[in-house]
Design a protein around this motif. Structure first.
Motif, mmCIF file in Angstrom:
data_model
loop_
_atom_site.group_PDB
_atom_site.id
_atom_site.type_symbol
_atom_site.label_atom_id
_atom_site.label_comp_id
_atom_site.label_asym_id
_atom_site.label_seq_id
_atom_site.Cartn_x
_atom_site.Cartn_y
_atom_site.Cartn_z
ATOM 1 N N PRO A 164 21.780 -18.350 -68.714
ATOM 2 C CA PRO A 164 21.866 -18.581 -70.041
ATOM 3 C C PRO A 164 22.154 -19.933 -70.331
ATOM 4 C CG PRO A 164 23.838 -17.480 -69.118
ATOM 5 C CD PRO A 164 22.638 -17.620 -67.979
ATOM 6 N N HIS A 165 22.326 -20.896 -69.679
ATOM 7 C CA HIS A 165 22.733 -22.215 -69.844
ATOM 8 C C HIS A 165 21.434 -23.224 -70.067
ATOM 9 C CE1 HIS A 165 26.889 -20.954 -68.924
ATOM 10 N NE2 HIS A 165 26.428 -20.863 -67.822
ATOM 11 N N GLY A 166 20.488 -22.730 -69.704
ATOM 12 C CA GLY A 166 19.129 -23.631 -69.600
ATOM 13 C C GLY A 166 18.952 -24.279 -68.874
ATOM 14 N N ILE A 167 19.627 -24.325 -67.652
ATOM 15 C CA ILE A 167 19.516 -25.205 -66.594
ATOM 16 C C ILE A 167 18.597 -24.430 -65.482
ATOM 17 C CG2 ILE A 167 20.889 -26.090 -64.529
ATOM 18 C CD1 ILE A 167 23.322 -26.167 -66.041
ATOM 19 N N VAL A 168 17.795 -25.680 -64.937
ATOM 20 C CA VAL A 168 16.804 -24.909 -63.885
ATOM 21 C C VAL A 168 17.107 -24.294 -62.793
ATOM 22 C CG1 VAL A 168 15.047 -26.923 -64.556
ATOM 23 C CG2 VAL A 168 16.670 -27.238 -62.599
ATOM 24 N N TYR A 169 16.543 -23.404 -62.203
ATOM 25 C CA TYR A 169 16.914 -22.722 -61.125
ATOM 26 C C TYR A 169 17.411 -23.438 -60.091
ATOM 27 C CZ TYR A 169 16.118 -19.752 -56.993
ATOM 28 O OH TYR A 169 16.311 -18.642 -55.825
ATOM 29 N N GLU A 170 18.609 -23.109 -59.548
ATOM 30 C CA GLU A 170 18.991 -23.991 -58.243
ATOM 31 C C GLU A 170 19.691 -23.304 -57.412
ATOM 32 O OE1 GLU A 170 22.156 -26.881 -59.961
ATOM 33 O OE2 GLU A 170 20.625 -27.846 -61.154
ATOM 34 N N PRO A 171 18.806 -22.726 -56.328
ATOM 35 C CA PRO A 171 19.438 -22.001 -55.264
ATOM 36 C C PRO A 171 20.256 -22.687 -54.378
ATOM 37 C CG PRO A 171 17.053 -22.645 -54.882
ATOM 38 C CD PRO A 171 17.379 -22.981 -56.330
ATOM 39 N N TRP A 172 20.410 -24.067 -54.496
ATOM 40 C CA TRP A 172 21.160 -24.744 -53.511
ATOM 41 C C TRP A 172 22.805 -25.137 -54.178
ATOM 42 C CZ3 TRP A 172 17.138 -26.568 -56.226
ATOM 43 C CH2 TRP A 172 17.586 -27.439 -57.477
ATOM 44 N N HIS A 173 22.928 -24.602 -55.374
ATOM 45 C CA HIS A 173 24.246 -24.838 -56.063
ATOM 46 C C HIS A 173 25.015 -23.742 -56.096
ATOM 47 C CE1 HIS A 173 26.684 -27.088 -59.012
ATOM 48 N NE2 HIS A 173 27.089 -25.885 -59.330
ATOM 49 N N TRP A 174 26.320 -23.651 -55.406
ATOM 50 C CA TRP A 174 27.047 -22.565 -55.478
ATOM 51 C C TRP A 174 28.502 -23.073 -55.743
ATOM 52 C CZ3 TRP A 174 25.300 -18.002 -53.051
ATOM 53 C CH2 TRP A 174 24.083 -17.792 -52.872
ATOM 54 N N ARG A 175 29.300 -22.303 -56.360
ATOM 55 C CA ARG A 175 30.807 -22.507 -57.084
ATOM 56 C C ARG A 175 31.734 -21.552 -56.282
ATOM 57 N NH1 ARG A 175 33.369 -24.407 -61.900
ATOM 58 N NH2 ARG A 175 35.232 -23.193 -62.143
ATOM 59 N N TYR A 176 32.713 -22.012 -55.878
ATOM 60 C CA TYR A 176 33.784 -21.287 -55.420
ATOM 61 C C TYR A 176 34.329 -20.501 -56.436
ATOM 62 C CZ TYR A 176 38.044 -20.088 -52.576
ATOM 63 O OH TYR A 176 38.995 -19.499 -51.693
ATOM 64 N N GLN A 177 34.545 -19.322 -56.334
ATOM 65 C CA GLN A 177 34.951 -18.408 -57.566
ATOM 66 C C GLN A 177 35.531 -17.052 -56.806
ATOM 67 O OE1 GLN A 177 32.608 -17.971 -61.232
ATOM 68 N NE2 GLN A 177 30.832 -19.009 -60.137
ATOM 69 N N PRO A 178 36.722 -17.179 -56.076
ATOM 70 C CA PRO A 178 37.012 -16.209 -55.057
ATOM 71 C C PRO A 178 37.447 -14.804 -55.748
ATOM 72 C CG PRO A 178 38.796 -17.831 -55.086
ATOM 73 C CD PRO A 178 37.559 -18.546 -56.022
ATOM 74 N N GLY A 179 37.216 -14.094 -55.390
ATOM 75 C CA GLY A 179 37.529 -12.511 -55.937
ATOM 76 C C GLY A 179 38.860 -11.972 -55.399
ATOM 77 N N PRO A 180 39.400 -10.902 -55.666
ATOM 78 C CA PRO A 180 40.615 -10.440 -55.060
ATOM 79 C C PRO A 180 40.711 -10.406 -53.691
ATOM 80 C CG PRO A 180 39.862 -8.987 -57.147
ATOM 81 C CD PRO A 180 38.915 -10.201 -56.704
ATOM 82 N N GLY A 181 41.680 -10.668 -53.023
ATOM 83 C CA GLY A 181 41.713 -10.716 -51.653
ATOM 84 C C GLY A 181 41.445 -11.977 -50.899
ATOM 85 N N LEU A 182 40.965 -12.759 -51.451
ATOM 86 C CA LEU A 182 40.496 -14.207 -51.052
ATOM 87 C C LEU A 182 41.401 -15.223 -51.202
ATOM 88 C CD1 LEU A 182 36.380 -14.259 -51.317
ATOM 89 C CD2 LEU A 182 37.793 -14.013 -49.293
#
Length: 270
Positions: A252-270
């Motif tokens: 939804p941000h209009g940024i090109v597909y970036e399969p290399w870009h990952w963000r740390y968003q830990p869920g419960p238990g991490l």
């Protein structure tokens, strides 16, 4: 071997690097950096200002004491040295330092960009942890949780026969502004650049929670990364280590597909 502090103290205009991680620019720099516990580095261009050694400071740039932000940087060193070790693990964020005006100078309407993309301004962390080295043997800086998550994920992948390399981690607002300035100087238009790069201040890399990931033999930051074993492993396992891909196709941000870009968003238990 002398033990070096493992964190980067971040201020609005000066970074305070731990000794032992920066490359020397000449013999004078080499002698000073070899003994340094901290190095003051100007954010806008990466110039070294001074090195903290046991007997005081060694000048690496004439007039360094008068540089903007140096007083704040020296206060940050003093605060870090007097803080209890437990407090050093916590980190606040820096104020958004004159960023809107700098965006205007690039021809970017900050409010309009935020409305159009749904992206929010991202403040820089006041402290970052050394997370190892990237593909190019540069220090990789991340927030503490993300740094630990990255190390654990990299190790888990290696146990499965997959090599994950960091291409880029934390980037300052100044670094992102430099990307735009260089591309504009090469004749690109702002609209073109914004299709590939988030506007300065809006990149997830500013947060210290995001990194670009690659694998040996694969060029950095290319869509072809999705065809590698490394990407397949990330799809299956990254979430278990707290990492999610930020920009899938048709995001939804209009940024090109970036399969290399990952963000740390830990869920419960991490």
């Amino acid at each position: 071997m002398r033990r070096q502090p493992g964190d980067l103290i971040n201020t609005a205009e000066v970074e305070l690097w731990p000794g032992g991680l920066l490359r020397a620019h000449g013999n004078h720099h080499a002698r000073a950096l070899a003994r340094a516990t901290r190095v003051l580095r100007r954010k806008r261009d990466g110039r070294y200002l001074a090195a903290r050694v046991p007997e005081g400071f060694v000048s690496l740039l004439p007039g360094w004491q008068d540089e903007p932000g140096v007083d704040q940087a020296l206060e940050s060193i003093q605060a870090a040295e007097s803080a209890p070790p437990r407090r050093l693990r916590s980190t606040g964020c820096l104020p958004l330092h004159g960023l809107t005006e700098r965006l205007r100078q690039l021809g970017i309407d900050a409010d309009g960009y935020a409305r159009r993309t749904g992206l929010a301004l991202v403040a820089e962390p006041a402290r970052l942890e050394f997370a190892g080295f990237d593909r190019y043997r540069r220090a990789l800086w991340l927030r503490a949780g993300a740094a630990n998550g990255w190390r654990q994920m990299q190790l888990a992948a290696r146990r499965d026969g997959v090599v994950l390399e960091a291409i880029s981690g934390y980037r300052s607002h100044d670094y992102q502004l430099g990307i735009f300035e260089r591309k504009l100087a090469r004749g690109q238009q702002v609209a073109q650049i914004l299709q590939v790069n988030a506007a300065p201040g809006y990149s997830e890399h500013h947060s210290g929670l995001a990194l670009d990931i690659g694998t040996p033999g694969e060029p950095p930051a290319e869509e072809s990364f999705e065809h590698t074993a490394a990407f397949g492993w990330l799809q299956a396992n990254a979430a278990a280590h707290g990492f999610l891909m930020s920009y899938p196709r048709d995001n939804p941000h209009g940024i090109v597909y970036e399969p290399w870009h990952w963000r740390y968003q830990p869920g419960p238990g991490l």
